[in-house]
Design a protein around this motif. Structure first.
Motif, mmCIF file in Angstrom:
data_model
loop_
_atom_site.group_PDB
_atom_site.id
_atom_site.type_symbol
_atom_site.label_atom_id
_atom_site.label_comp_id
_atom_site.label_asym_id
_atom_site.label_seq_id
_atom_site.Cartn_x
_atom_site.Cartn_y
_atom_site.Cartn_z
ATOM 1 N N ARG A 1 -2.365 -14.906 5.996
ATOM 2 C CA ARG A 1 -2.165 -13.881 7.030
ATOM 3 C C ARG A 1 -2.360 -12.525 6.368
ATOM 4 O O ARG A 1 -1.739 -12.220 5.355
ATOM 5 C CB ARG A 1 -0.754 -14.000 7.590
ATOM 6 C CG ARG A 1 -0.331 -12.873 8.488
ATOM 7 C CD ARG A 1 -0.622 -13.208 9.943
ATOM 8 N NE ARG A 1 0.108 -12.277 10.778
ATOM 9 C CZ ARG A 1 -0.484 -11.363 11.530
ATOM 10 N NH1 ARG A 1 -1.782 -11.282 11.564
ATOM 11 N NH2 ARG A 1 0.235 -10.546 12.251
ATOM 12 N N ASP A 2 -3.253 -11.734 6.917
ATOM 13 C CA ASP A 2 -3.466 -10.362 6.468
ATOM 14 C C ASP A 2 -2.880 -9.432 7.509
ATOM 15 O O ASP A 2 -3.055 -9.650 8.710
ATOM 16 C CB ASP A 2 -4.962 -10.049 6.337
ATOM 17 C CG ASP A 2 -5.648 -10.934 5.320
ATOM 18 O OD1 ASP A 2 -5.076 -11.130 4.242
ATOM 19 O OD2 ASP A 2 -6.756 -11.423 5.612
ATOM 20 N N ASP A 3 -2.208 -8.394 7.063
ATOM 21 C CA ASP A 3 -1.652 -7.416 7.981
ATOM 22 C C ASP A 3 -1.646 -6.068 7.271
ATOM 23 O O ASP A 3 -1.865 -5.992 6.056
ATOM 24 C CB ASP A 3 -0.244 -7.817 8.407
ATOM 25 C CG ASP A 3 0.142 -7.238 9.770
ATOM 26 O OD1 ASP A 3 -0.560 -6.342 10.272
ATOM 27 O OD2 ASP A 3 1.162 -7.683 10.321
ATOM 28 N N SER A 4 -1.382 -5.021 8.018
ATOM 29 C CA SER A 4 -1.349 -3.690 7.411
ATOM 30 C C SER A 4 -0.286 -2.844 8.099
ATOM 31 O O SER A 4 0.177 -3.157 9.195
ATOM 32 C CB SER A 4 -2.713 -3.012 7.508
ATOM 33 O OG SER A 4 -3.119 -2.895 8.851
ATOM 34 N N THR A 5 0.088 -1.776 7.420
ATOM 35 C CA THR A 5 1.053 -0.829 7.950
ATOM 36 C C THR A 5 0.662 0.555 7.464
ATOM 37 O O THR A 5 0.062 0.707 6.402
ATOM 38 C CB THR A 5 2.490 -1.182 7.517
ATOM 39 O OG1 THR A 5 3.415 -0.305 8.164
ATOM 40 C CG2 THR A 5 2.682 -1.082 6.020
ATOM 41 N N ASN B 1 11.804 -14.679 10.865
ATOM 42 C CA ASN B 1 11.264 -13.333 10.719
ATOM 43 C C ASN B 1 11.581 -12.766 9.347
ATOM 44 O O ASN B 1 12.630 -13.043 8.774
ATOM 45 C CB ASN B 1 11.850 -12.408 11.775
ATOM 46 C CG ASN B 1 11.434 -12.792 13.172
ATOM 47 O OD1 ASN B 1 10.353 -13.312 13.392
ATOM 48 N ND2 ASN B 1 12.305 -12.537 14.130
ATOM 49 N N TRP C 1 -2.981 3.614 4.467
ATOM 50 C CA TRP C 1 -2.686 2.255 4.895
ATOM 51 C C TRP C 1 -2.288 1.399 3.700
ATOM 52 O O TRP C 1 -2.872 1.498 2.625
ATOM 53 C CB TRP C 1 -3.900 1.632 5.577
ATOM 54 C CG TRP C 1 -4.139 2.215 6.931
ATOM 55 C CD1 TRP C 1 -4.980 3.237 7.250
ATOM 56 C CD2 TRP C 1 -3.506 1.821 8.140
ATOM 57 N NE1 TRP C 1 -4.908 3.510 8.593
ATOM 58 C CE2 TRP C 1 -4.016 2.649 9.161
ATOM 59 C CE3 TRP C 1 -2.566 0.844 8.464
ATOM 60 C CZ2 TRP C 1 -3.612 2.536 10.488
ATOM 61 C CZ3 TRP C 1 -2.171 0.738 9.786
ATOM 62 C CH2 TRP C 1 -2.688 1.568 10.782
ATOM 63 N N HIS D 1 -1.528 -2.809 2.777
ATOM 64 C CA HIS D 1 -1.919 -4.125 3.271
ATOM 65 C C HIS D 1 -1.066 -5.215 2.631
ATOM 66 O O HIS D 1 -0.609 -5.064 1.500
ATOM 67 C CB HIS D 1 -3.395 -4.385 2.954
ATOM 68 C CG HIS D 1 -4.293 -3.327 3.492
ATOM 69 N ND1 HIS D 1 -4.797 -3.361 4.774
ATOM 70 C CD2 HIS D 1 -4.750 -2.182 2.936
ATOM 71 C CE1 HIS D 1 -5.545 -2.292 4.968
ATOM 72 N NE2 HIS D 1 -5.532 -1.555 3.872
ATOM 73 N N ILE E 1 7.100 -3.260 7.687
ATOM 74 C CA ILE E 1 6.177 -4.283 8.166
ATOM 75 C C ILE E 1 6.968 -5.555 8.426
ATOM 76 O O ILE E 1 7.889 -5.875 7.679
ATOM 77 C CB ILE E 1 5.004 -4.497 7.186
ATOM 78 C CG1 ILE E 1 3.885 -5.287 7.857
ATOM 79 C CG2 ILE E 1 5.458 -5.082 5.880
ATOM 80 C CD1 ILE E 1 2.552 -5.164 7.173
ATOM 81 N N THR E 2 6.639 -6.247 9.506
ATOM 82 C CA THR E 2 7.362 -7.466 9.865
ATOM 83 C C THR E 2 6.379 -8.618 10.031
ATOM 84 O O THR E 2 5.185 -8.419 10.236
ATOM 85 C CB THR E 2 8.148 -7.282 11.171
ATOM 86 O OG1 THR E 2 7.232 -6.959 12.214
ATOM 87 C CG2 THR E 2 9.193 -6.190 11.039
ATOM 88 N N GLY E 3 6.916 -9.820 9.962
ATOM 89 C CA GLY E 3 6.108 -11.015 10.163
ATOM 90 C C GLY E 3 6.991 -12.237 10.235
ATOM 91 O O GLY E 3 8.215 -12.131 10.292
ATOM 92 N N ASP F 1 -0.900 -9.687 2.232
ATOM 93 C CA ASP F 1 -1.595 -10.962 2.375
ATOM 94 C C ASP F 1 -0.615 -12.040 1.925
ATOM 95 O O ASP F 1 -0.089 -11.983 0.817
ATOM 96 C CB ASP F 1 -2.847 -10.970 1.497
ATOM 97 C CG ASP F 1 -3.733 -12.177 1.729
ATOM 98 O OD1 ASP F 1 -3.407 -13.009 2.598
ATOM 99 O OD2 ASP F 1 -4.749 -12.292 1.022
#
Length: 128
Positions: free
Chosen positions: A53-57, A25, A39, A41, A66-68, A43
């Motif tokens: 991997r695309d994500d947003s917060t 993590n 927002w 983002h 933001i976590t991943g 990548d």
């Protein structure tokens, strides 16, 4: 500026390969002064042989988290389209902190992790 980013990505991509570990993590917490109700983002490539991997917060009162997951240090991008702010840094297992200011878009900094420490030293050396 875009060419510098592309060259930098190529130069440091080997660093990411050298720091590969088991899937872990990551958490990116940040403060972007002046950013509110927008927002952000990201990548990044979470593991070898996978798609980006695309994500947003959502940023509220300048704060976000933001976590991943990633299998090691991997170069990625953070951007806030509403303020035209972006930064490239390593998403790596553990905690990373990002700080910035909407009034000074070129001054975005990340700290945390071995790959980011090396990358920040490299960036400082080319800035002079």
């Amino acid at each position: 500026m875009v060419n510098r980013i592309k060259i930098t990505l190529l130069v440091v991509s080997t660093l990411a390969t050298a720091l590969v570990k088991a899937q872990s993590n990551f958490t990116v917490t940040g403060t972007v002064k002046g950013a509110n109700h927008v927002w952000a983002h990201i990548d990044y490539l979470p593991s070898t042989g996978t798609n980006n991997r695309d994500d947003s917060t959502y940023i509220k009162d300048g704060q976000f988290t933001i976590t991943g997951q990633t299998d090691g240090a991997t170069l990625g991008i953070f951007y806030i389209p509403d303020y035209d702010i972006q930064d490239i840094f390593f998403f790596e297992p553990g905690a990373t902190t990002l700080t910035g200011d909407t009034a000074n878009k070129d001054e975005v900094y990340t700290t945390g992790g071995e790959a980011n420490a090396l990358f920040n030293a490299y960036r400082q050396s080319i800035r002079g």
